[in-house]
Motif scaffolding. Structure first.
Motif, PDB file in Angstrom:
ATOM      1  N   GLN A  95     -21.338  20.108  18.309  1.00 54.15           N
ATOM      2  CA  GLN A  95     -20.369  19.826  17.243  1.00 54.15           C
ATOM      3  C   GLN A  95     -19.171  20.757  17.385  1.00 54.15           C
ATOM      4  OE1 GLN A  95     -21.850  20.303  13.149  1.00 54.15           O
ATOM      5  NE2 GLN A  95     -20.955  18.300  12.718  1.00 54.15           N
ATOM      6  N   VAL A  96     -17.992  20.186  17.346  1.00 54.48           N
ATOM      7  CA  VAL A  96     -16.766  20.961  17.538  1.00 54.48           C
ATOM      8  C   VAL A  96     -16.512  21.848  16.329  1.00 54.48           C
ATOM      9  CG1 VAL A  96     -14.270  20.816  17.866  1.00 54.48           C
ATOM     10  CG2 VAL A  96     -15.772  19.193  19.018  1.00 54.48           C
ATOM     11  N   HIS A  97     -16.175  23.111  16.590  1.00 58.34           N
ATOM     12  CA  HIS A  97     -15.870  24.064  15.521  1.00 58.34           C
ATOM     13  C   HIS A  97     -14.986  25.173  16.073  1.00 58.34           C
ATOM     14  CE1 HIS A  97     -19.336  25.665  17.685  1.00 58.34           C
ATOM     15  NE2 HIS A  97     -19.061  26.869  17.201  1.00 58.34           N
ATOM     16  N   ASN A  98     -14.468  25.998  15.194  1.00 60.30           N
ATOM     17  CA  ASN A  98     -13.715  27.181  15.607  1.00 60.30           C
ATOM     18  C   ASN A  98     -14.126  28.335  14.701  1.00 60.30           C
ATOM     19  OD1 ASN A  98     -12.429  26.670  13.195  1.00 60.30           O
ATOM     20  ND2 ASN A  98     -10.442  26.176  14.077  1.00 60.30           N
ATOM     21  N   GLY A  99     -13.359  29.406  14.668  1.00 63.63           N
ATOM     22  CA  GLY A  99     -13.721  30.516  13.796  1.00 63.63           C
ATOM     23  C   GLY A  99     -12.695  31.628  13.807  1.00 63.63           C
ATOM     24  N   GLN A 100     -12.410  32.153  12.619  1.00 64.42           N
ATOM     25  CA  GLN A 100     -11.526  33.303  12.477  1.00 64.42           C
ATOM     26  C   GLN A 100     -11.818  33.970  11.128  1.00 64.42           C
ATOM     27  OE1 GLN A 100      -9.594  30.205  13.273  1.00 64.42           O
ATOM     28  NE2 GLN A 100     -10.124  29.558  11.203  1.00 64.42           N
ATOM     29  N   THR A 101     -11.228  35.120  10.928  1.00 67.92           N
ATOM     30  CA  THR A 101     -11.490  35.836   9.690  1.00 67.92           C
ATOM     31  C   THR A 101     -10.839  35.141   8.489  1.00 67.92           C
ATOM     32  OG1 THR A 101     -11.326  37.982   8.582  1.00 67.92           O
ATOM     33  CG2 THR A 101      -9.476  37.344   9.979  1.00 67.92           C
ATOM     34  N   ALA A 102     -11.486  35.275   7.342  1.00 72.82           N
ATOM     35  CA  ALA A 102     -10.922  34.764   6.094  1.00 72.82           C
ATOM     36  C   ALA A 102     -10.483  35.919   5.198  1.00 72.82           C
ATOM     37  CB  ALA A 102     -11.958  33.903   5.358  1.00 72.82           C
ATOM     38  N   THR A 103     -10.556  37.156   5.700  1.00 73.09           N
ATOM     39  CA  THR A 103     -10.114  38.335   4.958  1.00 73.09           C
ATOM     40  C   THR A 103      -9.297  39.226   5.888  1.00 73.09           C
ATOM     41  OG1 THR A 103     -11.914  39.862   5.512  1.00 73.09           O
ATOM     42  CG2 THR A 103     -12.341  38.261   3.761  1.00 73.09           C
ATOM     43  N   GLU A 104      -8.568  40.156   5.320  1.00 71.53           N
ATOM     44  CA  GLU A 104      -7.765  41.066   6.153  1.00 71.53           C
ATOM     45  C   GLU A 104      -8.637  42.088   6.871  1.00 71.53           C
ATOM     46  OE1 GLU A 104      -5.375  44.022   4.023  1.00 71.53           O
ATOM     47  OE2 GLU A 104      -6.234  43.261   2.139  1.00 71.53           O
ATOM     48  N   TYR A 105      -9.890  42.213   6.466  1.00 76.12           N
ATOM     49  CA  TYR A 105     -10.788  43.204   7.061  1.00 76.12           C
ATOM     50  C   TYR A 105     -11.701  42.608   8.135  1.00 76.12           C
ATOM     51  CZ  TYR A 105      -9.307  45.473   2.754  1.00 76.12           C
ATOM     52  OH  TYR A 105      -8.543  45.986   1.735  1.00 76.12           O
ATOM     53  N   GLY A 106     -11.627  41.304   8.334  1.00 86.92           N
ATOM     54  CA  GLY A 106     -12.467  40.675   9.332  1.00 86.92           C
ATOM     55  C   GLY A 106     -13.811  40.254   8.780  1.00 86.92           C
ATOM     56  N   TRP A 107     -14.760  40.040   9.669  1.00 84.81           N
ATOM     57  CA  TRP A 107     -16.093  39.618   9.249  1.00 84.81           C
ATOM     58  C   TRP A 107     -17.137  40.074  10.268  1.00 84.81           C
ATOM     59  CZ3 TRP A 107     -13.415  36.652  12.594  1.00 84.81           C
ATOM     60  CH2 TRP A 107     -14.102  35.831  13.499  1.00 84.81           C
ATOM     61  N   GLY A 108     -18.335  40.267   9.757  1.00 86.29           N
ATOM     62  CA  GLY A 108     -19.459  40.620  10.608  1.00 86.29           C
ATOM     63  C   GLY A 108     -20.564  39.596  10.423  1.00 86.29           C
ATOM     64  N   TYR A 109     -21.215  39.225  11.497  1.00 90.34           N
ATOM     65  CA  TYR A 109     -22.270  38.222  11.385  1.00 90.34           C
ATOM     66  C   TYR A 109     -23.261  38.348  12.540  1.00 90.34           C
ATOM     67  CZ  TYR A 109     -20.145  35.407  15.121  1.00 90.34           C
ATOM     68  OH  TYR A 109     -19.659  34.970  16.327  1.00 90.34           O
ATOM     69  N   ARG A 110     -24.396  37.715  12.353  1.00 91.74           N
ATOM     70  CA  ARG A 110     -25.377  37.556  13.420  1.00 91.74           C
ATOM     71  C   ARG A 110     -25.651  36.067  13.574  1.00 91.74           C
ATOM     72  NH1 ARG A 110     -30.050  42.032  12.348  1.00 91.74           N
ATOM     73  NH2 ARG A 110     -29.707  41.497  10.154  1.00 91.74           N
ATOM     74  N   ALA A 111     -25.771  35.625  14.816  1.00 92.58           N
ATOM     75  CA  ALA A 111     -25.956  34.196  15.059  1.00 92.58           C
ATOM     76  C   ALA A 111     -26.926  33.974  16.213  1.00 92.58           C
ATOM     77  CB  ALA A 111     -24.613  33.532  15.378  1.00 92.58           C
ATOM     78  N   MET A 112     -27.607  32.846  16.154  1.00 90.50           N
ATOM     79  CA  MET A 112     -28.463  32.409  17.258  1.00 90.50           C
ATOM     80  C   MET A 112     -28.102  30.976  17.597  1.00 90.50           C
ATOM     81  SD  MET A 112     -32.178  31.754  15.408  1.00 90.50           S
ATOM     82  CE  MET A 112     -32.375  33.454  14.898  1.00 90.50           C
ATOM     83  N   TYR A 113     -28.456  30.558  18.825  1.00 86.70           N
ATOM     84  CA  TYR A 113     -28.039  29.246  19.329  1.00 86.70           C
ATOM     85  C   TYR A 113     -29.228  28.475  19.923  1.00 86.70           C
ATOM     86  CZ  TYR A 113     -23.679  31.816  18.877  1.00 86.70           C
ATOM     87  OH  TYR A 113     -22.650  32.575  18.391  1.00 86.70           O
ATOM     88  N   PRO A 114     -30.184  28.074  19.089  1.00 86.96           N
ATOM     89  CA  PRO A 114     -31.341  27.327  19.591  1.00 86.96           C
ATOM     90  C   PRO A 114     -30.937  25.936  20.083  1.00 86.96           C
ATOM     91  CG  PRO A 114     -31.353  27.356  17.199  1.00 86.96           C
ATOM     92  CD  PRO A 114     -30.243  28.276  17.629  1.00 86.96           C
ATOM     93  N   THR A 115     -31.573  25.480  21.149  1.00 82.66           N
ATOM     94  CA  THR A 115     -31.246  24.178  21.726  1.00 82.66           C
ATOM     95  C   THR A 115     -31.935  23.052  20.961  1.00 82.66           C
ATOM     96  OG1 THR A 115     -33.140  24.262  23.238  1.00 82.66           O
ATOM     97  CG2 THR A 115     -31.034  25.211  24.022  1.00 82.66           C
ATOM     98  N   PRO A 116     -31.424  21.819  21.080  1.00 83.91           N
ATOM     99  CA  PRO A 116     -32.116  20.676  20.466  1.00 83.91           C
ATOM    100  C   PRO A 116     -33.548  20.542  20.983  1.00 83.91           C
ATOM    101  CG  PRO A 116     -29.894  20.058  21.115  1.00 83.91           C
ATOM    102  CD  PRO A 116     -30.131  21.431  21.675  1.00 83.91           C
ATOM    103  N   GLU A 117     -33.778  20.870  22.268  1.00 83.12           N
ATOM    104  CA  GLU A 117     -35.113  20.768  22.844  1.00 83.12           C
ATOM    105  C   GLU A 117     -36.093  21.716  22.153  1.00 83.12           C
ATOM    106  OE1 GLU A 117     -32.189  19.069  25.395  1.00 83.12           O
ATOM    107  OE2 GLU A 117     -32.306  21.126  24.633  1.00 83.12           O
ATOM    108  N   LEU A 118     -35.611  22.894  21.777  1.00 83.38           N
ATOM    109  CA  LEU A 118     -36.462  23.852  21.066  1.00 83.38           C
ATOM    110  C   LEU A 118     -36.866  23.287  19.699  1.00 83.38           C
ATOM    111  CD1 LEU A 118     -37.828  26.577  20.779  1.00 83.38           C
ATOM    112  CD2 LEU A 118     -35.632  27.562  20.085  1.00 83.38           C
ATOM    113  N   PHE A 119     -35.898  22.704  18.998  1.00 82.31           N
ATOM    114  CA  PHE A 119     -36.205  22.090  17.700  1.00 82.31           C
ATOM    115  C   PHE A 119     -37.174  20.919  17.856  1.00 82.31           C
ATOM    116  CE2 PHE A 119     -32.341  24.083  15.776  1.00 82.31           C
ATOM    117  CZ  PHE A 119     -32.920  24.518  14.598  1.00 82.31           C
ATOM    118  N   GLU A 120     -36.954  20.099  18.872  1.00 80.80           N
ATOM    119  CA  GLU A 120     -37.810  18.921  19.071  1.00 80.80           C
ATOM    120  C   GLU A 120     -39.249  19.339  19.347  1.00 80.80           C
ATOM    121  OE1 GLU A 120     -35.807  16.844  22.152  1.00 80.80           O
ATOM    122  OE2 GLU A 120     -34.315  15.953  20.814  1.00 80.80           O
ATOM    123  N   GLY A 121     -39.428  20.441  20.085  1.00 82.66           N
ATOM    124  CA  GLY A 121     -40.769  20.941  20.338  1.00 82.66           C
ATOM    125  C   GLY A 121     -41.470  21.375  19.069  1.00 82.66           C
ATOM    126  N   LEU A 122     -40.695  21.933  18.134  1.00 86.26           N
ATOM    127  CA  LEU A 122     -41.275  22.359  16.860  1.00 86.26           C
ATOM    128  C   LEU A 122     -41.649  21.174  15.990  1.00 86.26           C
ATOM    129  CD1 LEU A 122     -38.864  25.271  15.890  1.00 86.26           C
ATOM    130  CD2 LEU A 122     -41.156  25.476  16.813  1.00 86.26           C
TER     131      LEU A 122
END
Length: 274
Positions: free
Chosen positions: A68-95
């Motif tokens: 899915q197409v997306h982008n990303g940038q800060t919404a505040t003057e101080y920036g942002w911090g985050y943690r992210a993971m990128y599981p594949t569709p195959e991983l979900f299908e196995g579950l």
């Protein structure tokens, strides 16, 4: 200062995990082969998904479906911090094979931003565990339970929208672009393959994929480059193999797409695999 910590978990089906603090980073529109599941830790992120802009504040969860197409940038003057993971569709299908009597397939998350304190707490625990735990059993147990809970709480439907409504001639052009992603292909050439005028082709292409043909080609090159880096190939060799003019050109596009440099990615992947 901007800071990124990237991990590649070969023992979790090649799961990629990113911890980042950004202020200046501006992700161009792109997509991932896997889902993006992110937890905002501070500040706020603004991003495009599903034809609209969204703002994710601290403690909220970002959900972006695979491809899915997306982008990303800060919404505040101080920036942002985050943690992210990128599981594949195959991983979900196995579950989902084990959920109920019928195979559910890969999930589809309709909401781009969700507020779920219980799931957010579980995500934070899982990210902490993945960053420090050596036991494969412990990591798999925490990850799979998180993904199962995510499906149970926020999955909209179990079907794959990818490619269902595309015109056959556009699919032919997409196949050609993927097969010859390393070539310097012209818009005229692609339009001729799809039996459209260049003007009509680029409009149809963007309407169907959310990207221009050039951005789509660049995204595909980045995905192939990641595979090559994971195999241990040198960065300059990878850059030329996938069609970038030189290493600096590759470096710029990779960081704009991934939020870290090819060297950081390669170093983390090879370290995790050793």
């Amino acid at each position: 200062m901007e800071k990124t910590v990237f991990q590649y978990h070969q023992d979790l089906n090649g799961l990629e995990v990113l911890k980042a603090q950004y202020k200046q980073q501006n992700f161009a529109r792109h997509s991932h082969e896997g889902y993006t599941i992110g937890l905002i830790e501070n500040g706020a992120q603004r991003f495009f998904r599903s034809g609209a802009n969204h703002v994710a504040p601290a403690s909220s969860i970002i959900l972006v479906n695979a491809d899915q197409v997306h982008n990303g940038q800060t919404a505040t003057e101080y920036g942002w911090g985050y943690r992210a993971m990128y599981p594949t569709p195959e991983l979900f299908e196995g579950l989902t094979d084990d959920i109920g009597k019928a195979k559910l397939g890969a999930p589809y998350f309709e909401q781009a931003v969700v507020f779920d304190p219980v799931l957010a707490q579980q995500m934070a625990f899982t990210f902490d565990l993945l960053a420090t735990e050596k036991s494969v059993l412990a990591k798999q147990s925490a990850l799979y339970q998180l993904l199962i809970n995510l499906i149970a709480r926020h999955n909209k439907s179990a079907f794959n929208l990818k490619g269902l409504s595309r015109k056959p001639q556009l699919n032919t052009a997409l196949d050609y672009l993927r097969d010859y992603y390393f070539d310097n292909i012209s818009l005229t050439e692609l339009a001729a393959i799809a039996h459209m005028s260049p003007f009509h082709f680029i409009r149809q292409f963007k309407a169907e994929t959310g990207m221009t043909p050039h951005v789509y080609q660049t995204q595909f090159r980045i995905n192939r480059a990641k595979q090559m880096l994971r195999s241990g190939l040198a960065i300059n060799e990878v850059a030329l193999s996938v069609g970038f003019y030189d290493q600096s050109h590759f470096h710029r596009y990779f960081k704009k797409n991934m939020g870290l440099t090819p060297k950081q990615y390669s170093k983390a992947v090879l370290y995790q695999a050793s």
